[in-house]
Motif scaffolding. Structure first.
Motif, PDB file in Angstrom:
ATOM      1  N   ASN A 105       7.785   7.204  -2.794  1.00 41.76           N
ATOM      2  CA  ASN A 105       7.475   5.775  -2.641  1.00 41.76           C
ATOM      3  C   ASN A 105       7.910   4.992  -3.874  1.00 41.76           C
ATOM      4  O   ASN A 105       8.502   3.932  -3.775  1.00 41.76           O
ATOM      5  N   LEU A 106       7.584   5.576  -5.001  1.00 39.33           N
ATOM      6  CA  LEU A 106       7.890   4.904  -6.257  1.00 39.33           C
ATOM      7  C   LEU A 106       9.410   4.745  -6.416  1.00 39.33           C
ATOM      8  O   LEU A 106       9.899   3.692  -6.833  1.00 39.33           O
TER       9      LEU A 106
ATOM     10  N   CYS B 157      13.781  -2.883  -6.908  1.00 40.45           N
ATOM     11  CA  CYS B 157      13.679  -3.721  -8.110  1.00 40.45           C
ATOM     12  C   CYS B 157      14.955  -3.632  -8.930  1.00 40.45           C
ATOM     13  O   CYS B 157      15.448  -4.629  -9.468  1.00 40.45           O
TER      14      CYS B 157
ATOM     15  N   ARG C 210       8.554   3.410   3.707  1.00 37.38           N
ATOM     16  CA  ARG C 210       9.759   3.617   2.890  1.00 37.38           C
ATOM     17  C   ARG C 210      10.998   3.186   3.648  1.00 37.38           C
ATOM     18  O   ARG C 210      11.878   2.529   3.111  1.00 37.38           O
TER      19      ARG C 210
ATOM     20  N   SER D 216       3.560   6.364   5.080  1.00 37.53           N
ATOM     21  CA  SER D 216       4.381   6.058   3.915  1.00 37.53           C
ATOM     22  C   SER D 216       5.863   6.282   4.213  1.00 37.53           C
ATOM     23  O   SER D 216       6.714   5.570   3.711  1.00 37.53           O
TER      24      SER D 216
ATOM     25  N   PRO E 299       6.548   0.079  -0.096  1.00 37.35           N
ATOM     26  CA  PRO E 299       6.201   1.507  -0.230  1.00 37.35           C
ATOM     27  C   PRO E 299       4.965   1.732  -1.080  1.00 37.35           C
ATOM     28  O   PRO E 299       4.323   2.773  -0.969  1.00 37.35           O
ATOM     29  N   LEU E 300       4.629   0.740  -1.917  1.00 40.51           N
ATOM     30  CA  LEU E 300       3.478   0.934  -2.795  1.00 40.51           C
ATOM     31  C   LEU E 300       2.167   0.782  -2.026  1.00 40.51           C
ATOM     32  O   LEU E 300       1.111   1.155  -2.512  1.00 40.51           O
TER      33      LEU E 300
ATOM     34  N   ALA F 276      11.190  -0.418   3.835  1.00 44.02           N
ATOM     35  CA  ALA F 276      11.603  -0.964   2.545  1.00 44.02           C
ATOM     36  C   ALA F 276      13.110  -0.840   2.356  1.00 44.02           C
ATOM     37  O   ALA F 276      13.781  -1.791   1.939  1.00 44.02           O
TER      38      ALA F 276
ATOM     39  N   SER G 213      10.399  -4.007  -2.174  1.00 45.74           N
ATOM     40  CA  SER G 213       9.917  -3.242  -3.325  1.00 45.74           C
ATOM     41  C   SER G 213       8.423  -3.014  -3.267  1.00 45.74           C
ATOM     42  O   SER G 213       7.918  -2.045  -3.812  1.00 45.74           O
ATOM     43  N   ILE G 214       7.712  -3.927  -2.621  1.00 54.22           N
ATOM     44  CA  ILE G 214       6.252  -3.794  -2.608  1.00 54.22           C
ATOM     45  C   ILE G 214       5.787  -2.858  -1.483  1.00 54.22           C
ATOM     46  O   ILE G 214       4.864  -2.078  -1.665  1.00 54.22           O
TER      47      ILE G 214
ATOM     48  N   SER H 115      10.646   1.972  -4.213  1.00 52.55           N
ATOM     49  CA  SER H 115      10.222   0.673  -4.727  1.00 52.55           C
ATOM     50  C   SER H 115      11.035   0.265  -5.955  1.00 52.55           C
ATOM     51  O   SER H 115      11.554  -0.849  -6.051  1.00 52.55           O
TER      52      SER H 115
ATOM     53  N   THR I 149      15.948  -3.724   1.853  1.00 55.27           N
ATOM     54  CA  THR I 149      16.940  -3.740   0.784  1.00 55.27           C
ATOM     55  C   THR I 149      18.345  -3.877   1.362  1.00 55.27           C
ATOM     56  O   THR I 149      19.157  -4.664   0.868  1.00 55.27           O
TER      57      THR I 149
END
Lengths: 646, 314
Positions: free
Chosen positions: A114-115, A122, A33, A29, A20-21, A36, A17-18, A118, A40
């Motif tokens: 990205n958001l 979460c 991603r 990016s 991509p930020l 990330a 989760s962190i 992420s 997951t």
């Protein structure tokens, strides 16, 4: 052994989760991603493995993280039920992560992508932690986190008005759900002094109050009618990977809560009757609303409501049969409900992902503008067809097996003592049959209008198959649809349950055998000559897409027959040139569909709240002194109350 | 459970269903023709039609996809599987491999689902209209079918069709008013499922009756033959359910050749009587408007719910 990996996989989710930020440049990016999403997927895989191990070994895993007081602690426990639901969440999230690798790149805004990745991590993590929660406190904590993350995910495309409306609806409804759960848990705390549901006294009134709060809380989140309105909005406007997670998994977390908490209370027959009736109404209205929907994602969302209804029918039957002493049938009903929960998670996520590919390829959610896609996107078509066959409960796929279990529970209820209860069951059975057949009709429409005949728009004509990973994600689930259906008997006996069900492996083999036999026999016996010709159109020479059947046309007979439920209002206005109404000047005709629940239930309540809050608003606008005075008065009144009662 | 006997049962039942089904189709046509003072087709006409269709080339629409090619095969496979579920001549030993009522009904639904998709495949208005109406009728009629079969399951305390037949053999069916009500409901099921008047008209695909025949309008050659055969088989299976629950006498329970032959002769007699009854029924009523069908279905549902209520309160 694998259970010890639980904290590590949670940590892996955090990392995912962190990541991509941290991105700055566009090219890095994309890499982050993907890293990330890989995190997951791997973390989900770990949790899937440990939950399968837990189901086999029946060992319960406990973990206490932080304790405020013995009642308010963050503690986790994975038992068989939790492990089953963890398996459900993770299977879907693995497939969705694979799908998202390339799906997410379809959109343009880097930061937003990205958001999304992420928040998706979460969101999945919060669902896992809700299910793994042992104490009610941590359950509620992560429940709220789950609501917030999913709300943020719905709002990703917030500049669209449609999205803001969906987000608002969802935000209010999901908090209503949390509120009822909070009431329920506080009520249990006040009654027992602990946050342990087992400590609730077997007083019918007290347990009933707790039941009503819990049922409302979980029911709103699961989308039972009349609390369903947020679901079609939120699930259709959000991006398809998110819809797959919300519709496939998140509403199942509510079912988990229902099964986990309500079935621990000393049960009462009327609860079963209530859940059964609500389930029946939810299922039938859900599928009826789905029939008139031509927005592919809203159609699927309404089917989620329908399937939640089916699951509730199973749970209701379980309560009724348990209290009537029919343990074997009760077990069949509950097993059917739980199996349907898993099956629905799988085929609904599959359908949402496939429809995400459709929407990307055609740029529209309206199936009227699609058509002919089976030739342009053959693989997506096959995946969607498997999902459609499964959700229509056709053998030998998984949806059939779980509906069969519930049907069979209905039919084996002959030993029920109370004939009036039996009457309720007969009516519910008839409606359940209607639901199942209407679902099949709806998916003939969804598949037929979307994929068959001729393309109805330029975009549909130009549509292309999505990239590989967007096929692989749904393909994993499609394979599971087939495996869970065909090998259902073997899977049940592997986990130690023998249920009185037909052996689907046998049926699958026989079906395939007859298919092959018919194919070979026709090759030998029949004329092999084939000719490609035009569709016969009563002599019309060139057929075009406008002549093919439309979705509205397809659902017309059912909509007309059920017009009492749809509440369609047809208005015709004419004006004429002459006083005798002979020469037509102009006219207007419209068909108005009344959104019954929205216009009669939601809006009045919303207006009432608005009125009340605008009155309170006046106090709020005052200066600081007024606020302080209000606070002071509140404290004094509270003290007086405590003094009076204490 | 004896695998060999089960295999014998399967082969006997399948071969019998395949061979005898077209006969009833022509017989009903003949009865209807006679009722209209026409000569009617010869009794073997349906067989000849099937052979003729097999000899013809298959024409596909340029718009259609593999759904069109797969549907007749899926259809035939589903109905062939379903025909293992309804013992017509001899009841097999109890087994959980075959005979589940709900599975039987959903195999029929599987066939219908694909047929409706194929109706949409060619992009013709006829096919689309047929599919749309067929699915509407299926959906609205499903509660009736399920409740009728639930009534059967209640009556014999089992969800297995062979077990139901065995139960019917052991009990005196005709003095049981419940069974007569169930029989009436199953009769309606046969009429609706085989697309007959007053629901649909198997003779034509013209506007008034654009349901089943309109749906398969684009089918031709061997594919049409497969669809025709599977419709005929479905009708025979449902007739078998009615015959073997209402008047099961003579249904063999052991696998000796004389018993099976006797059962075969008796079944043919009973089925011919039933087919004549269906033909006469069809001749005696007019086609309903599509939107009047819900009324008919509601009546059938009422009948079957009454049956269940009698069983529950008895």
């Amino acid at each position: 052994m694998l259970q010890a990996l639980f904290p590590y996989s949670v940590a892996l989710f955090f990392v995912g989760s962190i990541l991509p930020l941290l991105a700055d440049k566009p090219n890095e990016s994309k890499l982050l991603r993907q890293a990330a999403l890989a995190c997951t997927a791997v973390a989900s895989l770990l949790i899937l493995a440990l939950s399968i191990e837990t189901i086999f070994s029946s060992q319960i895993y406990n973990l206490l993280i932080y304790q405020i007081t013995p009642q308010f602690q963050f503690s986790f426990q994975i038992d068989k039920l939790a492990a089953y639901f963890l398996g459900l969440v993770t299977v879907v999230s693995i497939a969705v992560s694979i799908y998202s690798f390339q799906y997410i790149e379809h959109y343009s805004d880097e930061r937003r992508k990205n958001l999304t990745v992420s928040l998706m991590g979460c969101f999945i993590l919060s669902m896992i932690l809700v299910i793994a929660s042992f104490s009610m406190f941590s359950f509620l904590f992560f429940w709220e986190l789950m609501a917030l993350f999913s709300f943020l995910l719905v709002m990703v495309d917030h500049e669209k008005k449609e999205t803001r409306k969906a987000g608002m609806f969802y935000f209010v409804m999901t908090h209503l759900s949390t509120l009822f759960l909070l009431f329920a848990f506080l009520f249990i705390y006040v009654q027992t002094g602990t946050l342990n549901i087992l400590a609730v006294r077997a007083d019918p009134l007290i347990t009933s109050i707790a039941f009503v709060f819990l049922f409302l809380g979980f029911g709103i989140k699961a989308g039972i009618i009349p609390f369903h309105k947020w679901l079609p909005y939120a699930h259709s406007t959000s991006r398809s990977n998110i819809s797959a997670l919300m519709s496939g998994v998140m509403i199942k977390v509510a079912i988990y809560g229902l099964v986990r908490y309500i079935l621990l209370l000393p049960l009462q027959t009327w609860w079963g009757m209530l859940i059964l009736s609500m389930g029946t109404v939810t299922a039938v209205l859900g599928v009826i609303y789905a029939l008139k929907e031509h927005d592919i994602k809203r159609l699927l969302a309404y089917h989620s409501i329908e399937n939640i209804g089916i699951i509730l029918i199973g749970v209701g039957l379980y309560i009724i049969f348990t209290l009537s002493g029919l343990q074997a049938v009760a077990f069949l009903a509950l097993a059917g409900a739980l199996f349907h929960t898993l099956n629905h998670a799988i085929f609904k996520s599959l359908l949402f992902m496939a429809s995400g590919s459709l929407v990307n390829a055609t740029g529209t959610r309206n199936i009227e503008e699609m058509g002919g896609l089976i030739k342009r996107m053959p693989k997506t078509a096959l995946l969607f067809l498997i999902g459609a066959v499964s959700i229509s409960a056709l053998p030998p796929f998984n949806g059939f097996v779980s509906e069969l279990m519930i049907f069979q529970a209905f039919m084996q209820s002959f030993a029920l003592a109370n004939p009036f209860l039996e009457l309720l069951l007969i009516i519910a059975l008839a409606i359940f049959a209607l639901v199942s057949a209407l679902a099949a009709a709806c998916f003939v429409k969804a598949f037929g209008i979307t994929f068959l005949a001729l393309p109805r728009s330029h975009e549909a004509k130009e549509a292309k198959e999505p990239p590989k990973l967007m096929l692989l994600g749904p393909a994993v689930l499609a394979l599971m649809c087939a495996l869970l259906g065909v090998f259902s008997t073997q899977i049940f006996s592997l986990f130690g349950y023998t249920l009185p069900l037909p052996n689907m492996l046998f049926i699958g083999v026989v079906l395939a055998g007859f298919y092959a036999f018919a194919f070979l026999a026709m090759r030998e016996v029949a004329n092999r000559k084939e000719r490609i010709a035009e569709t016969w159109g009563c002599g019309i020479l060139s057929q075009n897409a406008k002549m093919a059947y439309t979705a509205s046309g397809f659902s017309e007979p059912i909509v007309t027959i059920l017009k009492g439920i749809f509440r369609t209002q047809k208005k015709c206005e004419h004006t004429f040139h002459d006083p005798k109404n002979a020469v037509f000047k102009e006219g207007k005709a419209e068909i108005h569909l009344l959104n019954f629940f929205e216009e009669r239930l939601y809006l009045p309540v919303a207006e009432f709240v608005q009125r009340v809050s605008s009155k309170i608003d006046k106090i709020q606008r005052g200066d600081v002194d007024l606020h302080v005075a209000c606070a002071f008065v509140t404290i004094v009144i509270s003290l007086l109350i405590i003094w009076w009662f204490g | 459970m004896n695998i060999f006997l089960l295999l014998v049962y399967g082969v006997v039942n399948l071969v019998f269903v395949v061979l005898v089904s077209p006969l009833f189709i022509s017989l009903i046509k003949k009865v209807k023709a006679r009722a209209q003072r026409r000569q009617g087709p010869p009794i073997l006409q349906t067989y000849r039609n099937l052979v003729k269709l097999l000899k013809k080339e298959t024409v596909y629409s340029e718009n259609s996809s593999w759904i069109m090619r797969a549907t007749p095969l899926v259809n035939l496979a589903a109905i062939l599987t379903a025909s293992l579920f309804v013992p017509l001549l001899v009841v097999p030993e109890p087994t959980d491999l075959i005979g589940n009522i709900i599975l039987f009904l959903y195999l029929l639904a599987l066939a219908k689902f694909f047929m409706a998709l194929a109706g949409l495949d060619a992009g013709s208005v006829f096919g689309g209209m047929g599919s749309s109406r067929e699915m509407a009728i299926l959906a609205l009629f499903e509660p009736v079918i399920i409740v009728v079969f639930a009534a059967l399951a209640f009556a014999y305390k089992t969800v297995n069709i062979p077990d139901i037949f065995r139960g019917a053999l052991a009990s005196n069916v005709l003095v049981n008013p419940v069974m007569i009500l169930i029989a009436a409901s199953i009769f309606i099921v046969i009429i609706v499922e085989s697309a007959r008047i007053p629901v649909d008209n198997p003779e034509t695909h013209l506007e008034l009756t654009m349901v089943h025949e309109a749906m398969i309008l684009e089918q031709s050659g061997k594919n049409l033959a497969m669809l025709e055969l599977s419709s005929a088989m479905k009708q025979t299976l449902l007739m078998g359910v009615l015959i073997n629950t209402l008047i099961p006498w003579g249904l063999a329970t052991d696998f000796s050749a004389p018993a099976i032959l006797f059962s075969l002769a008796l079944f043919l007699v009973k089925a011919v009587v039933l087919a004549v009854a269906i033909g006469l029924f069809e001749s005696s009523c007019a086609k309903y408007r599509l939107f009047r069908l819900p009324g008919l279905f509601a009546f059938a549902l009422f009948l079957s719910i009454i049956t269940l209520i009698i069983e529950v309160f008895a």
